[in-house]
Design a protein around this motif. Sequence first.
Motif, PDB file in Angstrom:
ATOM      1  N   UNK A  84       0.755  -1.238   0.000  1.00  0.00           N
ATOM      2  CA  UNK A  84       0.000   0.000   0.000  1.00  0.00           C
ATOM      3  C   UNK A  84       0.785   1.288   0.000  1.00  0.00           C
ATOM      4  N   UNK A  85       2.022   1.263   0.501  1.00  0.00           N
ATOM      5  CA  UNK A  85       2.757   2.522   0.665  1.00  0.00           C
ATOM      6  C   UNK A  85       2.911   3.250  -0.662  1.00  0.00           C
ATOM      7  N   UNK A  86       3.170   2.512  -1.728  1.00  0.00           N
ATOM      8  CA  UNK A  86       3.428   3.138  -3.024  1.00  0.00           C
ATOM      9  C   UNK A  86       2.274   4.042  -3.482  1.00  0.00           C
ATOM     10  N   UNK A  87       1.065   3.703  -3.066  1.00  0.00           N
ATOM     11  CA  UNK A  87      -0.101   4.468  -3.499  1.00  0.00           C
ATOM     12  C   UNK A  87      -0.194   5.832  -2.804  1.00  0.00           C
ATOM     13  N   UNK A  88       0.689   6.048  -1.862  1.00  0.00           N
ATOM     14  CA  UNK A  88       0.696   7.317  -1.131  1.00  0.00           C
ATOM     15  C   UNK A  88       2.038   8.041  -1.261  1.00  0.00           C
ATOM     16  N   UNK A  89       2.880   7.574  -2.173  1.00  0.00           N
ATOM     17  CA  UNK A  89       4.183   8.209  -2.375  1.00  0.00           C
ATOM     18  C   UNK A  89       3.993   9.640  -2.868  1.00  0.00           C
ATOM     19  N   UNK A  90       4.651  10.573  -2.193  1.00  0.00           N
ATOM     20  CA  UNK A  90       4.540  11.985  -2.541  1.00  0.00           C
ATOM     21  C   UNK A  90       5.936  12.563  -2.754  1.00  0.00           C
ATOM     22  N   UNK A  91       6.156  13.252  -3.878  1.00  0.00           N
ATOM     23  CA  UNK A  91       7.449  13.910  -4.066  1.00  0.00           C
ATOM     24  C   UNK A  91       7.504  15.222  -3.299  1.00  0.00           C
ATOM     25  N   UNK A  92       8.705  15.688  -3.032  1.00  0.00           N
ATOM     26  CA  UNK A  92       8.859  17.035  -2.496  1.00  0.00           C
ATOM     27  C   UNK A  92       8.468  18.057  -3.573  1.00  0.00           C
ATOM     28  N   UNK A  93       8.056  19.240  -3.151  1.00  0.00           N
ATOM     29  CA  UNK A  93       7.727  20.286  -4.133  1.00  0.00           C
ATOM     30  C   UNK A  93       8.893  20.539  -5.088  1.00  0.00           C
ATOM     31  N   UNK A  94       8.551  20.763  -6.341  1.00  0.00           N
ATOM     32  CA  UNK A  94       9.497  21.150  -7.398  1.00  0.00           C
ATOM     33  C   UNK A  94      10.409  20.022  -7.865  1.00  0.00           C
ATOM     34  N   UNK A  95      10.207  18.803  -7.372  1.00  0.00           N
ATOM     35  CA  UNK A  95      11.081  17.702  -7.787  1.00  0.00           C
ATOM     36  C   UNK A  95      10.979  17.457  -9.290  1.00  0.00           C
ATOM     37  N   UNK A  96       9.763  17.344  -9.810  1.00  0.00           N
ATOM     38  CA  UNK A  96       9.592  17.058 -11.232  1.00  0.00           C
ATOM     39  C   UNK A  96      10.134  18.148 -12.128  1.00  0.00           C
ATOM     40  N   UNK A  97       9.817  19.403 -11.831  1.00  0.00           N
ATOM     41  CA  UNK A  97      10.296  20.508 -12.671  1.00  0.00           C
ATOM     42  C   UNK A  97      11.811  20.632 -12.602  1.00  0.00           C
ATOM     43  N   UNK A  98      12.386  20.366 -11.438  1.00  0.00           N
ATOM     44  CA  UNK A  98      13.842  20.401 -11.309  1.00  0.00           C
ATOM     45  C   UNK A  98      14.483  19.336 -12.187  1.00  0.00           C
ATOM     46  N   UNK A  99      13.950  18.133 -12.167  1.00  0.00           N
ATOM     47  CA  UNK A  99      14.498  17.048 -12.992  1.00  0.00           C
ATOM     48  C   UNK A  99      14.357  17.357 -14.483  1.00  0.00           C
ATOM     49  N   UNK A 100      13.231  17.954 -14.859  1.00  0.00           N
ATOM     50  CA  UNK A 100      13.049  18.360 -16.255  1.00  0.00           C
ATOM     51  C   UNK A 100      14.111  19.380 -16.655  1.00  0.00           C
TER      52      UNK A 100
END
Length: 221
Positions: A84-100
């Motif tokens: 179940x844990x995976x269904x609640x995984x949350x990234x820190x703010x700005x993680x996706x845009x930083x990686x992009x």
Amino acid sequence: MVKAVIFDLDGTLLDRDASLREFLKDQYARIPQLQRIPRSAYMERFIALDQRGYVWKDEVYRRLIAEFGFDLRWETLLADYWEGFRHHSRPFPNAGSMLEALRARSLSIGLISNGYGEFQSANFRALGFADLFDEVIFSEWEGLRKPDAAIFHRMLDKLDVEPHEAMYVGDHPVSDVAGSRAAGLMGVWKYDQLLEAPDEHDGVLMDLADLVGLIDDYLRR
């Protein structure tokens, strides 16, 4: 010259504290036997026993059952956590845009995470940006753990970069920052107010969005 950026997972890209709280709320709501005590009591005791992930969950659930007398098997609760844990995984703010932004600068991107491979891999994929990574290493599958220099060097070989060309970003002052610096990489600390700052580092991130500017500073040198 920075050619590659390598990340830790828990506490760096994955907001484990927030993710765990969301999972525990859900687990409590779904399993009636847990509701013999207030939700706040269940969550607070779990979090205390968990010690920010450094105590594996079989022991946590054993202790919870012993302390509160839940009519449950620890194996049942552990299997629920594992799934179940995976269904609640949350990234820190700005993680996706930083990686992009790193990808737009043609930098190689890697991940080194201690922990069980299947569990950590599922949590990582759930964040939604796994396709931005060139290489991923989980300690169980490699037979190595941070801060062993060998696990950092294995990633460098996969990315085909030299130690001085790579930056490692993590929240743990020893496993991540000191470990990566000892292996010859730049070690950047993802700030965590509950951890003591590393004695030496190559930068501090209060926000993941700040990493792009830090790297640009290095690229201008």
